[in-house]
Scaffold this motif. Structure first.
Motif, PDB file in Angstrom:
ATOM      1  N   ARG A   4     -25.551  21.272  15.870  1.00  0.00           N
ATOM      2  CA  ARG A   4     -25.184  22.511  16.549  1.00  0.00           C
ATOM      3  C   ARG A   4     -24.894  22.195  18.010  1.00  0.00           C
ATOM      4  N   SER A   5     -23.754  22.622  18.496  1.00  0.00           N
ATOM      5  CA  SER A   5     -23.413  22.351  19.890  1.00  0.00           C
ATOM      6  C   SER A   5     -22.245  23.220  20.312  1.00  0.00           C
ATOM      7  N   GLU A   6     -21.930  23.134  21.588  1.00  0.00           N
ATOM      8  CA  GLU A   6     -20.791  23.858  22.117  1.00  0.00           C
ATOM      9  C   GLU A   6     -19.477  23.322  21.550  1.00  0.00           C
ATOM     10  N   LEU A   7     -19.536  22.128  20.952  1.00  0.00           N
ATOM     11  CA  LEU A   7     -18.314  21.552  20.392  1.00  0.00           C
ATOM     12  C   LEU A   7     -17.734  22.442  19.298  1.00  0.00           C
ATOM     13  N   HIS A   8     -18.595  23.204  18.618  1.00  0.00           N
ATOM     14  CA  HIS A   8     -18.107  24.069  17.554  1.00  0.00           C
ATOM     15  C   HIS A   8     -17.214  25.183  18.105  1.00  0.00           C
ATOM     16  N   LYS A   9     -17.368  25.500  19.379  1.00  0.00           N
ATOM     17  CA  LYS A   9     -16.578  26.571  19.976  1.00  0.00           C
ATOM     18  C   LYS A   9     -15.233  26.058  20.480  1.00  0.00           C
ATOM     19  N   ALA A  10     -15.110  24.756  20.557  1.00  0.00           N
ATOM     20  CA  ALA A  10     -13.865  24.148  21.031  1.00  0.00           C
ATOM     21  C   ALA A  10     -13.176  23.453  19.862  1.00  0.00           C
ATOM     22  N   GLN A  11     -12.095  22.798  20.128  1.00  0.00           N
ATOM     23  CA  GLN A  11     -11.425  22.003  19.102  1.00  0.00           C
ATOM     24  C   GLN A  11     -12.392  20.925  18.616  1.00  0.00           C
ATOM     25  N   LEU A  12     -12.548  20.809  17.291  1.00  0.00           N
ATOM     26  CA  LEU A  12     -13.619  19.986  16.732  1.00  0.00           C
ATOM     27  C   LEU A  12     -13.603  18.553  17.252  1.00  0.00           C
ATOM     28  N   PHE A  13     -12.425  17.956  17.311  1.00  0.00           N
ATOM     29  CA  PHE A  13     -12.343  16.543  17.662  1.00  0.00           C
ATOM     30  C   PHE A  13     -11.999  16.309  19.134  1.00  0.00           C
ATOM     31  N   LEU A 158      -8.130   7.493  16.995  1.00  0.00           N
ATOM     32  CA  LEU A 158      -8.662   8.309  15.908  1.00  0.00           C
ATOM     33  C   LEU A 158      -8.419   9.792  16.170  1.00  0.00           C
ATOM     34  N   ASN A 159      -8.586  10.218  17.420  1.00  0.00           N
ATOM     35  CA  ASN A 159      -8.327  11.602  17.773  1.00  0.00           C
ATOM     36  C   ASN A 159      -6.856  11.951  17.543  1.00  0.00           C
ATOM     37  N   GLU A 160      -5.990  11.011  17.839  1.00  0.00           N
ATOM     38  CA  GLU A 160      -4.544  11.206  17.630  1.00  0.00           C
ATOM     39  C   GLU A 160      -4.239  11.441  16.154  1.00  0.00           C
ATOM     40  N   VAL A 161      -4.951  10.726  15.274  1.00  0.00           N
ATOM     41  CA  VAL A 161      -4.740  10.892  13.834  1.00  0.00           C
ATOM     42  C   VAL A 161      -5.038  12.322  13.406  1.00  0.00           C
ATOM     43  N   THR A 162      -6.085  12.924  13.959  1.00  0.00           N
ATOM     44  CA  THR A 162      -6.484  14.273  13.538  1.00  0.00           C
ATOM     45  C   THR A 162      -5.536  15.345  14.035  1.00  0.00           C
ATOM     46  N   THR A 163      -4.748  15.034  15.045  1.00  0.00           N
ATOM     47  CA  THR A 163      -3.867  16.051  15.628  1.00  0.00           C
ATOM     48  C   THR A 163      -2.419  15.934  15.171  1.00  0.00           C
ATOM     49  N   HIS A 164      -2.090  14.889  14.405  1.00  0.00           N
ATOM     50  CA  HIS A 164      -0.710  14.709  13.934  1.00  0.00           C
ATOM     51  C   HIS A 164      -0.729  14.447  12.439  1.00  0.00           C
ATOM     52  N   GLN A 165      -0.461  15.482  11.643  1.00  0.00           N
ATOM     53  CA  GLN A 165      -0.489  15.317  10.194  1.00  0.00           C
ATOM     54  C   GLN A 165       0.638  14.414   9.736  1.00  0.00           C
ATOM     55  N   ASN A 166       0.282  13.496   8.835  1.00  0.00           N
ATOM     56  CA  ASN A 166       1.259  12.561   8.295  1.00  0.00           C
ATOM     57  C   ASN A 166       1.947  13.199   7.096  1.00  0.00           C
ATOM     58  N   ALA A 167       3.253  13.303   7.155  1.00  0.00           N
ATOM     59  CA  ALA A 167       4.016  13.936   6.068  1.00  0.00           C
ATOM     60  C   ALA A 167       4.708  12.894   5.190  1.00  0.00           C
ATOM     61  N   THR A 168       4.171  11.678   5.186  1.00  0.00           N
ATOM     62  CA  THR A 168       4.791  10.611   4.413  1.00  0.00           C
ATOM     63  C   THR A 168       4.902  10.966   2.930  1.00  0.00           C
ATOM     64  N   SER A 169       5.937  10.473   2.294  1.00  0.00           N
ATOM     65  CA  SER A 169       6.144  10.767   0.879  1.00  0.00           C
ATOM     66  C   SER A 169       5.681   9.629  -0.028  1.00  0.00           C
ATOM     67  N   THR A 170       5.267   8.523   0.555  1.00  0.00           N
ATOM     68  CA  THR A 170       4.824   7.389  -0.258  1.00  0.00           C
ATOM     69  C   THR A 170       3.541   6.810   0.320  1.00  0.00           C
ATOM     70  N   THR A 171       2.777   6.169  -0.565  1.00  0.00           N
ATOM     71  CA  THR A 171       1.579   5.445  -0.129  1.00  0.00           C
ATOM     72  C   THR A 171       1.602   4.072  -0.773  1.00  0.00           C
ATOM     73  N   LYS A 172       1.488   3.052   0.024  1.00  0.00           N
ATOM     74  CA  LYS A 172       1.532   1.691  -0.495  1.00  0.00           C
ATOM     75  C   LYS A 172       0.231   0.984  -0.134  1.00  0.00           C
ATOM     76  N   THR A 173      -0.850   1.504  -0.697  1.00  0.00           N
ATOM     77  CA  THR A 173      -2.177   0.992  -0.354  1.00  0.00           C
ATOM     78  C   THR A 173      -2.263  -0.510  -0.538  1.00  0.00           C
ATOM     79  N   TYR A 174      -1.851  -1.006  -1.707  1.00  0.00           N
ATOM     80  CA  TYR A 174      -2.040  -2.429  -1.963  1.00  0.00           C
ATOM     81  C   TYR A 174      -1.200  -3.296  -1.028  1.00  0.00           C
ATOM     82  N   THR A 175      -0.007  -2.808  -0.642  1.00  0.00           N
ATOM     83  CA  THR A 175       0.849  -3.574   0.274  1.00  0.00           C
ATOM     84  C   THR A 175       0.156  -3.811   1.608  1.00  0.00           C
TER      85      THR A 175
END
Length: 309
Positions: A4-13, A158-175
């Motif tokens: 519980r903190s003031e962080l809940h009142k602001a943007q989470l990340f 890491l914060n940048e990842v949470t603010t920019h959704q990736n709309a990629t159409s493919t995932t190449k995990t093994y590559t």
């Protein structure tokens, strides 16, 4: 764990490091419920004493409290090299969360916060951390370092990842797991956060890539992130719905109850196959419900860290 903190009142990340630190503190305060009973906040500045080491730096005051031997760490001491790998593909942004909170995250939010929390522990222990992020490309790589500047750069990424959704159409995990494995040269403890969904479904290649991560005597922990309610149990109301693959756009219209049993069996079968393959390659497999707290991730980290040492 109750944060519980003031962080809940602001943007989470907005302040990822502070939020991660609160989760660590919550974990420590409830540690009597974990396998590490007797371990306290001091763990961040100590390591377990191993027989044969010099007794010069044993903390006898901590021994009096815990009845276990720990030695003090020093600022120039790097005992562990740890590399975090984050799947940033479109499926990781499921489910859609309008007002994220500690107990209401999508898979990417859970993965980011879990990594940030582990980084907070590693930072206090003066260990070196690296980070890889992949989707349809190898988005980001940073080798293992333990400077304050380096940690701040990783938190920012890491914060940048949470603010920019990736709309990629493919995932190449093994590559990209192959490429990441080629970059990690010194023996490291590797944590992979992924939902294991990919559009290129050649499972033999995927498992071979996981095995590649084990080369050079690395230890690998796979955190399989899932929304248990929907992705594991297929718990939807029985009104007609359109289900859309977030990566390919392919959709199907159906009543959830008509396929619920078959779906659950198929997913469980896939999980069992993952577990068996990981066991075969000596990779630690951990299935994680993103609606749970972070205790499972932190407990697993503590156990694997002790094994690695």
């Amino acid at each position: 764990m109750d944060v519980r903190s003031e962080l809940h009142k602001a943007q989470l990340f907005q302040n990822l490091e502070l939020l991660a630190n609160q989760i660590v503190e919550g974990f420590i305060s409830g540690i009597h419920k974990s396998p590490f009973h007797g371990f306290s906040a001091e763990f961040a500045e100590h390591k377990i004493y191993n027989p044969g080491e010099s007794t010069r730096h044993i903390d006898w005051k901590l021994f009096a409290k815990t009845d276990r031997l720990y030695t003090k760490r020093f600022e120039d001491e790097t005992n562990l090299r740890c590399h975090m790998i984050l799947d940033n593909s479109a499926s990781m942004y499921y489910p859609e969360v309008k007002n994220p909170s500690i107990g209401n995250l999508n898979k990417i939010g859970f993965g980011v916060l879990a990594i940030a929390t582990l980084m907070q522990i590693l930072k206090k222990q003066r260990d070196a951390v690296g980070l890889s992020i992949y989707s349809d490309t190898y988005d980001f790589y940073s080798s293992e370092k333990n400077s304050e500047r380096h940690f701040q750069m990783l938190y920012s990424k890491l914060n940048e990842v949470t603010t920019h959704q990736n709309a990629t159409s493919t995932t190449k995990t093994y590559t990209y797991l192959h490429q990441i494995a080629e970059k990690i040269h010194r023996r490291s403890l590797i944590f992979l956060f992924t939902d294991m969904f990919q559009t290129e479904t050649e499972e033999a290649k995927l498992f071979e890539a996981l095995r590649h991560l084990k080369y050079n005597k690395h230890a690998v922990v796979l955190f399989h992130l899932l929304d248990y309610e929907h992705e594991l149990n297929f718990d939807f109301d029985n009104a007609p719905k359109r289900f859309v693959d977030v990566e390919t756009g392919v959709h199907v219209d159906l009543y959830a109850d008509s396929i619920k049993k078959a779906y659950a069996e198929k997913v469980m079968q896939y999980q069992e196959e993952l577990k068996l393959k990981c066991a075969q390659y000596r990779i630690k497999y951990i299935s994680v419900d993103i609606k749970s707290d972070f205790s499972q991730v932190l407990n697993s980290f503590m156990i694997e860290r002790q094994k690695f040492a």
